[in-house]
Design an enzyme around this catalytic site. Sequence first.
Site, short mmCIF file in Angstrom:
data_model
loop_
_atom_site.label_atom_id
_atom_site.label_comp_id
_atom_site.label_asym_id
_atom_site.label_seq_id
_atom_site.Cartn_x
_atom_site.Cartn_y
_atom_site.Cartn_z
N THR A 108 0.85 -1.20 0.00
CA THR A 108 0.00 0.00 0.00
C THR A 108 0.88 1.24 0.00
O THR A 108 2.06 1.18 0.32
CB THR A 108 -0.89 0.06 1.25
OG1 THR A 108 -0.10 0.41 2.39
CG2 THR A 108 -1.60 -1.25 1.50
N ASP A 109 0.27 2.38 -0.32
CA ASP A 109 0.93 3.63 0.01
C ASP A 109 0.70 3.88 1.50
O ASP A 109 -0.02 3.14 2.18
CB ASP A 109 0.39 4.77 -0.85
CG ASP A 109 1.41 5.89 -1.03
OD1 ASP A 109 2.30 6.03 -0.17
OD2 ASP A 109 1.31 6.65 -2.00
N TYR A 110 1.29 4.95 2.00
CA TYR A 110 1.35 5.24 3.43
C TYR A 110 -0.06 5.33 4.04
O TYR A 110 -0.81 6.24 3.72
CB TYR A 110 2.09 6.57 3.59
CG TYR A 110 2.71 6.85 4.93
CD1 TYR A 110 4.09 6.85 5.09
CD2 TYR A 110 1.93 7.18 6.02
CE1 TYR A 110 4.68 7.15 6.31
CE2 TYR A 110 2.50 7.49 7.24
CZ TYR A 110 3.88 7.47 7.39
OH TYR A 110 4.44 7.78 8.59
#
Length: 758
Positions: A298-300
């Site tokens: 995932t992104d952050y």
Amino acid sequence: MKFINKTILLLFGCSIFLSCEQKKKDFDWESYSQDPVIEGKVDSVLSLMTLEEKIGQMTQFSGHGTLTGPQINDDFKEYLEKGQVGSMFNVFGAEGLRKLQEQAMKHSRLQIPILFAADVIHGYKTTFPMPLAESCSWDLELMERSARIAAIEATSAGISWTFAPMIDIARDPRWGRVMEGAGEDVFLGNEIAKARVNGFQGIKSYKDFGDIHTMLACAKHFVGYGAAEAGRDYNTVDVSDRVLRETYLPPFKTAVDHGVATFMTSFNTVSGVPATGNKYLFKDILRDEWGFKGTVVTDYTAINEMIPHGYAEDLKQAAEKALNAGIDMDMNGAAYIQNLKKLVDEGAVTEGQIDVAVARILELKFLLGLFEDPYRYMDTKREAENTMTEAFLAEALKGAERSIVLLKNEKEVLPLAENTKKRIALIGPMIKERKSLNGEWAIKGDRSKSVTVYEGVTNLYSNAKFSYAKGANLMGESNAKEIQKAVRVAQNSDVVFLALGEDFNWSGEAASRTDIRIPKAQRELMHAVKKTGKPIVLILLNGRPLDLSWEDQNVDAIVEAWYLGIKTGDAIANVLAGKYNPSAKLTMTFPRNVGQIPIYYDALNTGRPFDQNNPQDYKSFYLDVENSPLYPFGYGLSYTSFEYSDLKLSSEVLKGGSAIKASITVKNTGKYDGEEVVQLYTQDIFASIAQPVKQLKGFQKIKLKKGESKKVTFDITPDMLSILDINNNIVTEEGKFKVWIAPNSSIVQNEAIFSFKN
């Protein structure tokens, strides 16, 4: 000298790889997925793992360095002591990472090493031009080399995974993250995606991942992030499946075809579903349609963000939806580590799903050789030998010079020879600015070491007489006394170098702007200096296309320098003096004002197109500004001039399974040797689906001495003319096509027509 020679050998090896790349087939994911040795190793470890240990492998924590999102309270140390940290980022340096790895190995029951990652976007310690700037070089080998150098430096410092390249197509300069990508064009975006993946990973096959300087690349952000409404970061994306497939998906497919190891989810929704929970994207397209075998992160905190999106009731449901969508690793959200065991116990997800994700993560660690030697990337001696070497710095200077776009040069005010004895006024907040030169995502680049414009210019022009005035701050209100001082300095000069731009925090993530003009205080300074009547060379340092309508009308020369990294000042000075003749061309359109956005060259026509030569009411046009951009895609000037003539086609009919050749003669008609990016565009005149007014299909960057001519030839094949039909099938339809070979996308001369017949 020993260290320099070693670095040159590494770069020489890279150049050999580049020459081989022309013959390289697409990455063989099929043999990777069927490798019995890898499969056996993964299965043996997986069979010994507890459920908690598996979930730990699916969890990535941030160190306490640079943050790129909301801080999560869960402290990674607790999980590190349980042997339940699969990956970490925002921690740096061979010595420090070795200590963390030692802790992990001490507490991991099965001795599973941590995978260390970082946002190595445009250099590690040796900072190169930001990616949008570098894309303007149209030099694919140069981009591949800079990524290779970044990988060599980062892997020598313990990092084996980068969250790059960003290959989002971006057509809205209000969006701050345009600086991190390759611009607006799909064809060029595909080529740059390939170059940067190859550069970071430096491999021809998955079997080469074990090379000590291999860094896992990450294609991001999947998908549509560059289409955020109103250019506002993290905002809603609403595109049709056709636009998704024609514009936003192709660079990611290219990355898969060239062996990218990992993918990152995007923050936005696609068709109302957050990307991180979108089965259509990650299962139907990425896995089933494209056959991607690598890992998805995932992104952050993107799993957590499904809650404010209104797609998940709580973090547990968000974790369930992410896993069911095929997401392998949770970046810093603690959603998986807090909830997956409960979800298995409740039967909402299965341990088998978790096994699939963990197997992909373990595969990466085996391929990198981390099970064999968890500390192989953490050698302080190698780190010292491969950091900011003379060869790396020379390449950074070369990249910076080739990324500078000359937008205007009236009365040939440039080049100003380095032996000039003129009085040069150095005015503007960017003259001595140092902190912003590396741009955003400078990672471990030391901002105090970047060469300023002042240093570069005064070092090169040893015979000139300089006077300096800051005149204005980068941000904030104007100061009348500072402006008056700048005016006096300008009045006592022969020429003004006026350096303006954006603070680096004004571009990158969470840095959207609705007013893309030069900031107000700097504009007031520029207007005052203009009144002196002195020749003005405007030097811009910024992270996005700007509205330069006033500047285009009122200053003599405009040098778009972007954020060029550690060698900024030297590169700018070399271009101003003509030591390097600028050759860069824009990869994003510059609008006349913000009201034209989005504006891009390969748009569809309307049923009522505006004709400048025959204006009428009830046509598609603005009342207050031209339809055309200020500076089009592919545009950029040189100190010399190039003449295009004698466009020829080898045949007026292209048949299936064959190719025709389109050729043109390009002559350097100016006073200097120079480089030119020769661009091939086509248009499908009539099709079953409306097609753009023109599309880039090829380019060549050539060098010509003054007076020299060269015949440039492109092959046109049926595949180049393919479209998505009404059912989203890739087809090449019979019909007529236009072809142009030109210096930029706005040129309509040198046009020919041919037909395609199956």
